[in-house]
Design a protein around this motif. Structure first.
Motif, PDB file in Angstrom:
ATOM      1  N   UNK A   1      -2.007  -8.671   3.089  1.00  0.00           N
ATOM      2  CA  UNK A   1      -1.505  -8.805   4.193  1.00  0.00           C
ATOM      3  C   UNK A   1      -0.127  -9.194   4.115  1.00  0.00           C
ATOM      4  N   UNK A   2       0.816  -8.066   4.578  1.00  0.00           N
ATOM      5  CA  UNK A   2       2.115  -8.231   4.788  1.00  0.00           C
ATOM      6  C   UNK A   2       2.319  -9.282   6.703  1.00  0.00           C
ATOM      7  N   UNK A   3       3.693 -10.554   6.309  1.00  0.00           N
ATOM      8  CA  UNK A   3       3.465 -10.866   7.418  1.00  0.00           C
ATOM      9  C   UNK A   3       5.257 -10.365   7.840  1.00  0.00           C
ATOM     10  N   UNK A   4       5.757  -9.282   7.337  1.00  0.00           N
ATOM     11  CA  UNK A   4       6.812  -9.550   7.967  1.00  0.00           C
ATOM     12  C   UNK A   4       6.712  -8.090   7.617  1.00  0.00           C
ATOM     13  N   UNK A   5       8.113  -7.901   7.984  1.00  0.00           N
ATOM     14  CA  UNK A   5       8.366  -5.755   8.138  1.00  0.00           C
ATOM     15  C   UNK A   5       9.598  -5.630   6.826  1.00  0.00           C
ATOM     16  N   UNK A   6       9.015  -4.870   5.962  1.00  0.00           N
ATOM     17  CA  UNK A   6      10.053  -4.724   4.429  1.00  0.00           C
ATOM     18  C   UNK A   6      10.896  -4.186   5.169  1.00  0.00           C
ATOM     19  N   UNK A   7      12.411  -4.130   4.571  1.00  0.00           N
ATOM     20  CA  UNK A   7      13.710  -2.116   4.722  1.00  0.00           C
ATOM     21  C   UNK A   7      13.255  -1.696   4.271  1.00  0.00           C
ATOM     22  N   UNK A   8      12.274  -0.853   3.169  1.00  0.00           N
ATOM     23  CA  UNK A   8      13.140   0.086   3.387  1.00  0.00           C
ATOM     24  C   UNK A   8      11.525   1.159   2.728  1.00  0.00           C
ATOM     25  N   UNK A   9      10.356   0.551   3.718  1.00  0.00           N
ATOM     26  CA  UNK A   9       8.713   0.919   3.316  1.00  0.00           C
ATOM     27  C   UNK A   9       7.961   0.454   4.752  1.00  0.00           C
ATOM     28  N   UNK A  10       7.193   0.899   5.450  1.00  0.00           N
ATOM     29  CA  UNK A  10       6.627   0.309   6.053  1.00  0.00           C
ATOM     30  C   UNK A  10       5.592  -0.509   5.451  1.00  0.00           C
ATOM     31  N   UNK A  11       4.964  -1.316   6.751  1.00  0.00           N
ATOM     32  CA  UNK A  11       3.668  -2.480   6.794  1.00  0.00           C
ATOM     33  C   UNK A  11       2.717  -1.380   5.105  1.00  0.00           C
ATOM     34  N   UNK A  12       2.725  -0.279   6.182  1.00  0.00           N
ATOM     35  CA  UNK A  12       0.980   0.299   5.754  1.00  0.00           C
ATOM     36  C   UNK A  12       1.612   0.791   4.263  1.00  0.00           C
ATOM     37  N   UNK A  13       2.536   1.136   4.084  1.00  0.00           N
ATOM     38  CA  UNK A  13       3.033   1.901   2.545  1.00  0.00           C
ATOM     39  C   UNK A  13       3.677   0.419   1.725  1.00  0.00           C
ATOM     40  N   UNK A  14       3.333  -0.892   1.918  1.00  0.00           N
ATOM     41  CA  UNK A  14       3.469  -2.184   1.213  1.00  0.00           C
ATOM     42  C   UNK A  14       2.535  -2.025   0.545  1.00  0.00           C
ATOM     43  N   UNK A  15       1.542  -1.853   1.571  1.00  0.00           N
ATOM     44  CA  UNK A  15      -0.362  -2.146   1.552  1.00  0.00           C
ATOM     45  C   UNK A  15      -0.566  -1.012   0.872  1.00  0.00           C
ATOM     46  N   UNK A  16      -0.413  -0.271   0.176  1.00  0.00           N
ATOM     47  CA  UNK A  16      -0.730   1.055  -0.278  1.00  0.00           C
ATOM     48  C   UNK A  16      -0.208   1.035  -1.429  1.00  0.00           C
ATOM     49  N   UNK A  17       0.794   0.719  -2.081  1.00  0.00           N
ATOM     50  CA  UNK A  17       1.406   0.021  -2.850  1.00  0.00           C
ATOM     51  C   UNK A  17       0.531  -0.436  -3.734  1.00  0.00           C
ATOM     52  N   UNK A  18       0.377  -2.029  -3.168  1.00  0.00           N
ATOM     53  CA  UNK A  18      -0.698  -2.914  -4.126  1.00  0.00           C
ATOM     54  C   UNK A  18      -1.906  -2.235  -4.272  1.00  0.00           C
TER      55      UNK A  18
END
Length: 526
Positions: free
Chosen positions: A409-426
């Motif tokens: 689970x992210x603890x910060x906001x990525x620059x070029x995707x949303x937190x939800x999108x980062x979770x989906x990538x993993x």
């Protein structure tokens, strides 16, 4: 005095390797004291159970070590222990960076009676003596007469008595599979991974890493003789138990001094101390052909490589520009030619990542020799340059994310995707790298190797799958076994009937080439 050393699990995903710090401190404890060990990854306990254990065993002091992902559990267990009146000493990377949190000096609850900062090799005997006198100090730090932090030498490393330590709790082979695997004839009834260190420290200073902050950039090594002696003890035990045993060199970067590493590996070979081993080595150091030859000759089977990203811009951002994605394939091929394979680690959510990064990464992974890819999210750990940068720019979404550990689970906001999108990538990365189809392909990729190699990668893939998809109970294991039943059947069949059975099975399953591609007059066959 009876001392309990406790290593917590994080309550979600459990480690399958015992933590070295407990065994090391046990060896450093003055001999008049008795030391008991509990690793929560192997012996799960809740707060009431550990409090009762402390009472029943008449424990006089408890030492707890924890990394950031375990600290919430560590604090809750420490609180339960302290209600019994038994003092708690806490140490490890997290407490070293945030000692005031553990001591309640930041306005929160006090969780520890004392904290040990940094490496406790020299301070631990002092802590034990103070506890016996009832005079624990708040803070113990390894400092010299001038007040400067002192890093302990590893030249007089204590001998850890692996030959007599109970390792049954760390057997990776499920009990239900023990009888079947014993028939393989290669000692697969048990399988233990043992942590060993040969050195400490890393000079690289990657932005997201806590290693340089904790161990420093002062590289220190044990003597070759000390390491070789430890491997010989482990090898003797494995033979006596007719089981499989592997060593995980927990050095932050096992080959950081290539000349020294080559010397150690040569001594291992000369002494006949080869055991199967795993180590963390940067990709840039694996350009050295002689080093890779010695890795294979000394028993090296797996190398953990922190690749992090296939995007050079990402690597430059986190101060890991010495990684060259264009070299990854050559490095892995160089290892595989010697039957050494890689655990390749990737981080998603970096500043240059965009949706689809998981599939782009997997496209590369699929072209490499079979290995163990793992995927995580960029995590700002306290006191790292990454944490400070994200805090300064206002990008942290959970300032103290460790107080409620939520895996992946992210603890910060990525620059070029949303937190939800980062979770989906993993999730995409793990789902596609550890599907039954992917496991079968990994086993088949080693079709020309002995059965032990294919069993090795299959079991390793199952274990690593559990990092993201925890297999905590019998039902979960049965489901995974059912999903991979075809691959399991093939391995069992060869174990029982030999290689010929596998070759016959493969021949029956292989489509006729003439049926797939009929001969056409005038066509040149490839």
């Amino acid at each position: 005095m009876r001392i309990l050393l406790y290593n917590p699990d994080n309550g979600v995903t459990r480690n399958f390797m015992p933590h070295l710090w407990m065994f090391l401190l046990q060896a450093l404890t003055p001999p008049e004291h008795e030391v008991l060990l509990i690793d929560g990854n192997a012996q799960p306990m809740d707060e009431s159970q550990i409090a009762q254990y402390v009472r029943d065993q008449e424990i006089g002091m408890v030492g707890i070590g924890a990394m950031t992902r375990m600290i919430a559990k560590a604090y809750s267990m420490a609180d339960a222990i302290r209600t019994t009146g038994v003092p708690v000493v806490m140490g490890g990377p997290h407490v070293t960076e945030l000692p005031d949190e553990a001591l309640g000096r930041d306005g929160g609850t006090r969780h520890a009676d004392a904290v040990a900062l940094g490496e406790a090799d020299e301070t631990w005997p002092l802590i034990v003596n103070d506890a016996v006198r009832g005079g624990l100090k708040d803070v113990y730090a390894p400092i010299d007469a001038s007040g400067k932090e002192r890093k302990p030498s590893l030249k007089d490393y204590p001998a850890i008595p692996w030959q007599s330590i109970d390792l049954d709790q760390f057997n990776l082979v499920p009990k239900a599979a023990t009888a079947m695997l014993q028939n393989v004839g290669e000692g697969w009834g048990t399988f233990h991974i043992i942590p060993v260190e040969s050195g400490r420290g890393c000079p690289y200073g990657c932005e997201f890493c806590t290693v340089t902050g904790f161990f420093g950039d002062s590289i220190r090594f044990r003597t070759n003789e000390s390491v070789v002696s430890e491997l010989l003890r482990l090898k003797k035990r494995a033979r006596s138990e007719k089981g499989q045993m592997a060593v995980f060199f927990i050095d932050d970067n096992f080959a950081i001094n290539i000349k020294r590493t080559k010397s150690l590996l040569r001594d291992i070979v000369a002494a006949g101390a080869q055991v199967h081993w795993v180590a963390q080595i940067s990709a840039n150091l694996l350009r050295d052909e002689e080093l890779v030859d010695l890795i294979a000759a000394s028993g090296g089977k797996w190398v953990f490589i922190g690749m992090e990203s296939i995007d050079p811009a990402n690597l430059k951002d986190v101060n890991k520009g010495f990684n060259k994605p264009g070299e990854y394939a050559a490095v892995l091929e160089r290892l595989a030619k010697r039957n050494v394979y890689a655990i390749t680690s990737f981080i998603f959510g970096m500043d240059n990542d965009t949706p689809g990064v998981a599939e782009r990464t997997l496209q590369q992974v699929r072209t490499w020799p079979p290995g163990l890819p793992i995927f995580g999210l960029l995590t700002p750990l306290p006191a790292t340059p990454l944490y400070k940068r994200l805090e300064t720019t206002g990008r942290l979404t959970r300032l103290k994310h460790w107080q409620e550990f939520i895996p992946f689970t992210m603890a910060h906001t990525p620059l070029k995707m949303t937190i939800e999108e980062a979770h989906a990538e993993v999730k995409y990365g793990w789902s596609h790298a550890y599907s039954p189809e992917a496991l079968a392909q990994a086993v088949e990729a080693l079709d020309d190797q002995p059965l032990g190699y294919r069993i090795n990668i299959f079991l390793a893939r199952l274990c690593f799958r559990g990092i993201y998809f925890p297999m905590m109970g019998r039902r979960a294991w049965l489901k995974v076994i059912a999903q991979n039943r075809q691959t399991i059947f093939k391995l069992v069949k060869e174990a029982v009937f030999g290689r010929r059975a596998r070759l016959m099975t493969s021949k029956r399953e292989r489509p006729c080439e003439d049926a797939v591609k009929p001969e056409i007059p005038g066509e040149v066959s490839a």
